[in-house]
Design an enzyme around this catalytic site. Structure first.
Site, short mmCIF file in Angstrom:
data_model
loop_
_atom_site.label_atom_id
_atom_site.label_comp_id
_atom_site.label_asym_id
_atom_site.label_seq_id
_atom_site.Cartn_x
_atom_site.Cartn_y
_atom_site.Cartn_z
N LYS A 72 -10.43 -4.55 -4.17
CA LYS A 72 -11.54 -3.64 -4.49
C LYS A 72 -11.05 -2.26 -4.89
O LYS A 72 -11.73 -1.53 -5.58
CB LYS A 72 -12.54 -3.58 -3.33
CG LYS A 72 -12.03 -3.05 -2.02
CD LYS A 72 -13.17 -2.87 -1.05
CE LYS A 72 -13.14 -3.82 0.13
NZ LYS A 72 -11.96 -3.70 1.01
N LYS A 104 0.83 -1.22 0.00
CA LYS A 104 0.00 0.00 0.00
C LYS A 104 0.86 1.26 0.00
O LYS A 104 0.45 2.28 -0.55
CB LYS A 104 -1.00 -0.02 1.16
CG LYS A 104 -2.06 -1.08 0.95
CD LYS A 104 -3.37 -0.80 1.65
CE LYS A 104 -4.41 -1.81 1.16
NZ LYS A 104 -5.67 -1.77 1.88
N LYS A 115 -3.65 -10.73 -6.16
CA LYS A 115 -5.01 -10.91 -5.65
C LYS A 115 -5.94 -9.83 -6.22
O LYS A 115 -5.50 -8.72 -6.57
CB LYS A 115 -5.03 -10.91 -4.12
CG LYS A 115 -4.96 -9.56 -3.48
CD LYS A 115 -5.54 -9.61 -2.06
CE LYS A 115 -5.68 -8.19 -1.55
NZ LYS A 115 -6.59 -7.98 -0.48
N1 AQP Z 1 -8.89 -11.45 -3.60
C1 AQP Z 1 -9.32 -11.95 -2.44
N2 AQP Z 1 -9.55 -13.29 -2.32
C2 AQP Z 1 -10.01 -13.79 -1.15
N3 AQP Z 1 -10.29 -13.04 -0.06
C3 AQP Z 1 -10.09 -11.71 -0.14
N4 AQP Z 1 -10.26 -10.70 0.73
C4 AQP Z 1 -9.90 -9.53 0.14
N5 AQP Z 1 -9.50 -9.75 -1.12
C5 AQP Z 1 -9.59 -11.10 -1.33
C6 AQP Z 1 -10.78 -10.86 2.08
O1 AQP Z 1 -11.89 -9.99 2.22
C7 AQP Z 1 -11.97 -9.54 3.58
C8 AQP Z 1 -12.15 -8.07 3.62
O2 AQP Z 1 -11.00 -7.43 3.11
P1 AQP Z 1 -10.69 -5.95 3.56
O3 AQP Z 1 -11.80 -5.08 3.17
O4 AQP Z 1 -10.34 -5.92 5.00
O5 AQP Z 1 -9.41 -5.48 2.82
P2 AQP Z 1 -8.34 -6.18 1.96
O6 AQP Z 1 -7.98 -7.52 2.48
O7 AQP Z 1 -7.21 -5.20 1.79
O8 AQP Z 1 -9.21 -6.34 0.62
P3 AQP Z 1 -9.14 -5.53 -0.70
O9 AQP Z 1 -10.34 -5.92 -1.50
O10 AQP Z 1 -7.81 -5.76 -1.35
O11 AQP Z 1 -9.29 -4.03 -0.26
P4 AQP Z 1 -8.37 -2.79 -0.59
O12 AQP Z 1 -8.27 -2.76 -2.10
O13 AQP Z 1 -9.05 -1.61 -0.02
O14 AQP Z 1 -7.06 -3.07 0.07
C9 AQP Z 1 -10.68 -10.01 4.27
O15 AQP Z 1 -10.99 -11.17 5.02
C10 AQP Z 1 -9.78 -10.36 3.13
O16 AQP Z 1 -8.85 -11.37 3.48
#
Ligand code: AQP
Length: 334
Positions: A200, A115, A197
């Site tokens: 969002k 990040k 991965k």
């Molecule tokens: N690609 C993924 N595959 C499986 N699980 C995923 N999670 C996120 N991406 C994947 C799981 O979703 C939950 C919520 O995630 P988060 O909102 O806490 O943030 P994150 O893990 O940083 O997810 P993002 O989508 O990548 O958000 P941004 O882009 O804002 O950083 C968690 O349980 C995560 O493991």
């Protein structure tokens, strides 16, 4: 443990429109715990501001994430659904745990490194100490089990280390939590770079399938998914694109990877991608419908937020009073 039930806690950041990674890796698995555990599912808006957010969008997405929890099957009467910033003990314990978390530990977190690279103009202290706040979220409720995708494994291990460290200094204070990482779907990958991965906050819309995308958008994104120059639909390390599509298909249908491979054996990549797209779009249709219904009733969502915050607050206070006593803070009677 409160109310004789073991505790589950998990959270999702309202930092973008949720993806099928968030759905398959996390939210969709949450309701399985509701009968056996006291479940806290939180919209972690305080984590979201570690990356700059537009205030109106953050507010809207906070409502949307809560509505999505419910649209994905979480009953607010069987689960404590709440917003992190509505329960001030998260910030309070977050600060305390900052003081029990080492600079070296935080420096090793791969999410911080990723990040910081993506947000080079805003590498703020909150982004760095994010895992200590996440530890506070979990430890505040004496959580036994944390269902998350694989990307959160490192943060969860740090939460365990922090809990153990605190317990060693002050005696048993926190339950040391275990992660629950699903066997399938723990890492759904980007459709444009299947070695990474799906996130969002990805700015390439073709890389990300969102729970609320229309059927046409979902199918179009799958049609454009990066594959390879081979023509075999098999799960293999050197075929990340095809393997990712097979994983998504298998998670959506409940079929094993072997069954999916047998079903698509001999089919061209083009038809395969459309078939996966249609399965995902149709599988998510009931979630989208229920989401639209819930979003039309903002007053109801606010009532759920209030009910969840009050319930979470009551139990968070119990842990905080224990923590404050142990570390030597003075108390005044109100
Ligand atoms: N690609 C993924 N595959 C499986 N699980 C995923 N999670 C996120 N991406 C994947 C799981 O979703 C939950 C919520 O995630 P988060 O909102 O806490 O943030 P994150 O893990 O940083 O997810 P993002 O989508 O990548 O958000 P941004 O882009 O804002 O950083 C968690 O349980 C995560 O493991």
């Amino acid at each position: 443990m409160y109310n004789d039930k073991k505790v589950v806690f998990s959270g999702v950041q309202p930092s973008g429109n949720l993806t099928i990674g968030n759905y398959l890796g996390a939210i969709r698995n949450f309701s399985a715990f509701s009968d056996e555990y006291h479940c806290y599912y939180c919209v972690v808006d305080m984590h979201a501001i570690t990356v700059r957010q537009n205030p109106a969008e953050l507010r809207r997405r906070t409502y949307e994430t809560l509505a999505l929890y419910m649209a994905c099957g979480l009953d607010p009467d069987k689960n404590t659904l709440f917003i992190q910033s509505h329960v001030p003990q998260h910030a309070e314990l977050g600060w305390i745990l900052d003081c029990y978390t080492m600079f070296g530990e935080l420096s090793r977190m791969t999410q911080f490194k990723d990040k910081s690279a993506k947000n080079a103009d805003n590498i703020n202290a909150g982004l760095f100490t994010y895992p200590a706040l996440m530890a506070a979220d979990i430890l505040l409720y004496q959580t036994e089990l944390v269902p998350v995708g694989i990307d959160q494994k490192q943060h969860l291990e740090l939460a365990r280390d922090i809990a153990n460290r605190f317990n060693q200094v002050y005696g048993e204070t926190f339950v040391v939590p275990e992660g629950y990482i699903p066997r399938e779907g723990a890492k759904i990958c980007s459709l444009q770079d299947p070695t990474k991965k799906m996130s969002k906050s990805d700015t390439n819309e073709n890389a990300v399938v969102r729970i609320l995308d229309t059927k046409d958008d979902i199918i179009r994104k799958f049609k454009r998914a990066v594959t390879d120059s081979d023509n075999r639909i098999i799960f293999a390390e050197d075929k990340p694109g095809i393997s990712n599509l097979l994983t998504i298909y298998s998670c959506m249908t409940g079929k094993t990877i072997e069954e999916a491979q047998a079903q698509f054996n001999g089919m061209g990549y083009g038809d395969f991608k459309i078939a996966v797209g249609e399965t995902v779009a149709d599988g998510l249709a009931p979630v989208r419908e229920e989401f639209a219904r819930l979003m039309a009733d903002k007053a109801y969502l606010e009532q759920i937020m209030k009910q969840g915050a009050e319930e979470a607050y009551r139990n968070a206070r119990r842990t905080m009073s224990k923590v404050r006593r142990k570390i030597g803070f003075t108390e005044i009677k109100h």
